[in-house]
Scaffold this active site. Structure first.
Site, short mmCIF file in Angstrom:
data_model
loop_
_atom_site.label_atom_id
_atom_site.label_comp_id
_atom_site.label_asym_id
_atom_site.label_seq_id
_atom_site.Cartn_x
_atom_site.Cartn_y
_atom_site.Cartn_z
CG HIS A 88 4.17 70.34 20.49
ND1 HIS A 88 3.96 71.63 20.11
CD2 HIS A 88 3.17 70.04 21.34
CE1 HIS A 88 2.88 72.11 20.70
NE2 HIS A 88 2.37 71.16 21.46
CG ASP A 118 5.62 73.19 17.56
OD1 ASP A 118 5.51 72.01 17.16
OD2 ASP A 118 5.15 73.58 18.64
CB SER A 197 -0.77 71.73 20.86
OG SER A 197 -0.14 72.37 21.92
#
Lengths: 462, 459
Positions: A88, A118, A197
């Site tokens: 992402h 992911d 992230s």
């Protein structure tokens, strides 16, 4: 007067607090690290390999494609410059800039992505030898053990936060669209924010044990990392093949607890079987209880046991026949099922600028949700207000099935049909679309002029 | 376009209204008041409103103006009394005032399709002879002053009043519509409208019926006058009682359509004379059985040419079909790939709607379930082969809620008993009540996915 005094007083205290903490740190350092020593050493092992990532993402919204600068984190895993981050963060980006721990800016190319876990792998565009991290084992983690999260919360590069492992195997089922089917998550109270992230979660030995990827909105100190044991295999596959190949048979699993609380009953509940799937054709039925695949026992009493079962199916060689042993009522049945390759969970998107709309590929999940008899068409992800498509009545969520009576089987087929019509300057183009349970005709008038704003105010009665 | 015309005319009318204010003398207004007010009554009701998504039903009390139009107690009231998801129950009509009020129970009559009003019949053991109004149809002119009689007050106490207004615009499509210049008080909806010559020409309203594209007008929020010609027929011959009007009366073809606009006709190379494009054919419907296909253009139905070119016309076609008669075989003229074709179709009965669906409440599981009607199947895009019952309500703290079931879940099986209908559900529950299993695995569908819910019933 009083006010001024008060303010200066508070400043004074704030300043002395800083002084005190500085002194304390300096003192500790001279005493050989003390309590904080291991934490600092762990951070020092990983920090040189930490990467601040600035991808330019392609965002499809309002019927248009736009580019947007994002920020995320990552870490170098080899001296030749492979970087691990989240899908992402780096997925659907037109370019990726990385800032290394020594402030060097280096461009990177996306080697491959895996939306199912992911994970994305980047390759830095440099021939220099780079520092890299050591990967640990997430299977050895225990709740309560100290971990560090490194990365760029809210874009603030080189940040470190500390916490403990809250839960080693948290199950996060997506809302229908499963966000991460093949792994449980490490839950931690180490502060994780947007921008973290893709950054590493590190144990006290300075080994990466997870990739930080999720936070619970509205909660505090509830962050989630992808276990490194999941990451390792995915990264290897991406470096080797550019993507992860998985097997698919078309079943959905549910934990045994969904059917019974009796702990003596082992297996996994097959809750759904997709039509026309390998499992359906082999005769697997919803309600069957899977007990073994190729003789290997399968058991999922609780939902956190499900990812391992899904992974066991995904890891079967594509195109091979596996024997699924199931309990059906009192009977035990062995069912040979030939696996197929799983198609991408995330469809690619495209913009059709002249007509003013964007569309995404119809994935099996979208086809199922739309109750399409087969996987066909393209899903309209947005129609720009006032654009040709919007004025013709095309809406977000429509699935375009046909163009001038020809099937638009997938995004590439539609692109070709669109290109032909653009080049031949065809005036009227008929789309046949599915909207909810109904179908509709939508006539695109490619030569229609956009309405002039003056017309709205002209005020001539007819 | 129509809205724009409306706005321009409004501006003109407002200017005109400012120039000439008093066309009604005080004496004239007093005369109208004295003559008409005794025929104004109050309609009290409880309305059952269903949330179309959850199926939750709530009841609320309300009242509105009623106009007595026949001595036997026929009362005209506003159309919003009965709309798609709301039905009136426990209707009463309160007549008279100043301590001489008298209340009658009343029943709703079937709502007319072509005008947004309701008729309510007051009930009495002895024949009623109530004061009532008689209409004198007269066309209205642009700018003409009118008086509207209605009820005043926020709480809609029975305090009658008379208000003056003007005709601000006259719209000729889809039918002659007289727009009023000012906002309409809630208590004046269905209030009698008198012109300056003292003629009772119609009643005030706020939008057209749905068949006339009413929603478009609702958005403009504009008050209008329903002229007497539109509803006199219902006064002369009142509609049937609502509860006597069963779905069997509505015929069903089973197609969804779009109007044949000129550019669509141009694309297909057919005459630009309107019609209806079949966009969806409902499986197992009369249309499907007759071989009608998506893309066919309906040019005639039961001998009547279809020349529609506007989106709202589709509703008029639906009404035409509904009123044609169940079981009747009609011929339908189509264009398929530009070539004419005639099909014979035997109309079926309109499938039951969600509101008429069979329901069953199970107290052990703490839920109510409903059959999956055709409209719900379409609204929720439930595939044809899904047979089950849909959970409409779960009782707070009940077995189903504890088992994480929620409204919208489609139950496919209870334990080993498949459930395709309410009767199956009842049968299964009967057997389960005898067997009393400690756990019950419910096989169900949630959205596109099937799965199990484990319930622990307290038998």
């Amino acid at each position: 007067m009083h006010l001024t005094d008060g303010v200066s007083l508070r400043r004074f205290w704030a300043a002395s607090a800083v002084c005190a903490s500085l002194l304390l740190t300096a003192g500790c350092a001279t005493m050989g690290g003390g309590q904080d020593g291991p934490v600092i050493r762990a951070k020092d092992r990983v920090a040189p390999a930490l990467v601040h990532i600035r991808p330019v993402k392609e965002v499809f919204s309002g019927g248009k494609k736009t580019e947007m600068l994002a920020v995320g984190s990552g870490f170098i895993i080899s001296a030749d410059g492979y970087v691990v981050t989240n899908e992402h963060v780096a997925g659907e980006s037109s370019s990726v800039q990385c800032v290394l721990s020594d402030h060097r800016e280096v461009a990177a190319k996306v080697v491959g992505v895996d939306p199912d876990t992911d994970i994305a792998v980047l390759k830095l565009d440099t021939t220099d030898k780079l520092p890299w991290v050591k990967m640990g084992r997430s299977a050895d983690l225990q709740a309560g053990q100290t971990v560090l999260a490194l990365g760029s919360p809210h874009g603030l590069a080189r940040s470190v936060s500390k916490g403990i492992v809250s839960v080693t195997n948290r199950y996060l089922g997506g809302d229908g669209l499963m966000e991460s089917p093949y792994n449980d998550w490490i839950q931690t109270d180490a502060a994780i924010n947007p921008g973290n992230s893709g950054g590493p979660l590190v144990n006290i030995k300075g080994e990466v044990v997870g990739v930080n990827a999720r936070i619970l909105n509205g909660a505090e100190n509830v962050g989630f990392a992808i276990p490194v044991d999941t990451v390792r295999g995915v990264v290897e596959a991406i470096i080797r093949d550019g993507r992860v190949h998985r097997s698919w048979i078309g079943v959905t699993f549910q934990e045994m607890l969904a059917k019974t609380d009796d702990p003596s009953q082992h297996g996994v509940v097959i809750s759904d079987v997709e039509r026309l799937s390998p499992a359906a054709e082999a005769g697997v039925k919803p309600g069957d209880v899977l007990v073994a695949i190729n003789g290997r026992e399968m058991n999922a009493r609780f939902e956190e046991d499900l990812p391992a079962v899904r992974k066991a199916v995904a890891d079967l060689p594509v195109g091979s026949t596996a024997v699924f042993a199931v309990h059906r009522g009192e009977e035990k049945v062995d069912i040979p099922v030939k696996t197929e390759e799983k198609t991408a969970q995330k469809g690619s998107q495209a913009e059709f600028g002249e007509w003013g709309f964007t569309a995404t590929e119809v994935t099996p999940e979208i086809a199922r949700r739309a109750q399409l008899p087969e996987r066909t068409g393209i899903l309209v992800s947005g129609a720009s207000p006032g654009g040709i498509a919007a004025r013709a009545g095309l809406q977000e969520g429509d699935i375009v099935l046909m163009v001038d009576g020809q099937k638009a089987t997938d995004l590439d087929a539609f692109k070709a049909l669109y290109k032909e019509r653009k080049e031949s300057q065809k005036k009227l183009i008929m789309l046949f679309v599915q909207r909810g349970a109904l179908t509709r005709f939508v006539l695109i008038n490619a030569t229609a002029e956009a309405p002039q704003p003056e017309e709205e105010n002209a005020g001539h009665a007819e | 376009m129509r809205n724009k015309t409306l706005l321009n005319l409004l501006a003109a009318a407002a200017a005109f209204a400012a120039a000439a204010q008093d066309d009604f003398s005080v004496q004239a207004l007093q005369g109208d008041y004295d003559r008409i007010i005794p025929s104004i009554c109050q309609v009290l009701f409880t309305q059952e409103v269903t949330d179309p998504r959850t199926g939750e039903t709530v009841r609320r009390n309300g009242n509105c103006l009623g106009l007595i139009v026949r001595a036997d107690g026929l009362v005209m009231a506003q159309g919003h009394l009965s709309v798609e998801n709301a039905t009136p129950v426990d209707l009463r009509v309160r007549v008279g005032r100043g301590g001489a009020e008298k209340e009658y129970p009343a029943v709703a009559l079937h709502k007319p399709g072509d005008i947004n009003v309701m008729f309510v019949q007051a009930q009495s053991d002895t024949p009623l002879n109530l004061p009532h109004v008689t209409f004198t149809p007269q066309p209205l002119r642009l700018g003409e002053p009118v008086a509207i009689l209605g009820l005043t007050g926020e709480t809609l106490d029975f305090e009658p009043g008379v208000f003056t207004d003007r005709i601000a615009a006259i719209i000729t499509q889809p039918r002659t519509t007289y727009c009023l210049a000012n906002n309409l008080r809630f208590g004046c909806i269905t209030g009698p409208v008198v012109n300056a010559r003292g003629a009772l020409v119609g009643v005030a309203g706020i939008d057209l019926s749905r068949a006339e594209g009413g929603e478009l007008y609702t958005r403009s929020g504009h008050p209008l006058v329903y002229q007497a010609e539109l509803f006199q027929k219902y006064i002369d011959k009142p509609p049937e009682r609502e509860d006597a009007h069963k779905a069997e009366d509505n015929a069903w073809l089973g197609v969804f359509t779009q109007p044949l606009k000129d550019d669509y006709a141009e694309y297909w190379g057919i005459e630009k004379t309107g019609g209806l494009i079949v966009s969806t054919v409902v499986p197992d419907s009369p249309a499907a059985k007759a071989g009608v296909q998506a893309g066919d253009v309906i040019k005639s139905f039961d001998g009547k040419p279809q020349t529609f070119t506007q989106d709202r016309d589709v509703l008029a076609f639906t009404k035409l079909v509904r009123d044609t008669g169940t079981g009747k075989t009609v011929s339908m003229g189509l264009l398929r790939d530009g070539k004419p074709l005639t099909v014979q179709i035997t109309l079926a009965t309109l499938p039951r709607s969600a509101q008429e669906a069979d329901e069953f409440e199970d107290t052990v599981l703490g839920l109510s379930v409903r059959e999956i009607t055709r409209d719900v199947r379409i609204a929720l895009n439930i595939a044809e082969d899904v047979r089950g019952v849909i959970v409409r309500k779960v009782k707070s703290g009940g077995v189903a809620q504890i088992g994480k079931m929620r409204p919208g879940v489609i139950i496919l099986a209870l334990g080993d008993y498949p459930v395709a209908s309410i009767a199956d559900f009842q049968q299964a529950m009967k057997k389960l009540r005898e067997a009393k299993p400690a756990e019950l695995a419910v096989f169900a569908r949630v959205g596109p996915q099937t799965g199990f819910f484990r319930l622990k019933p307290k038998w």
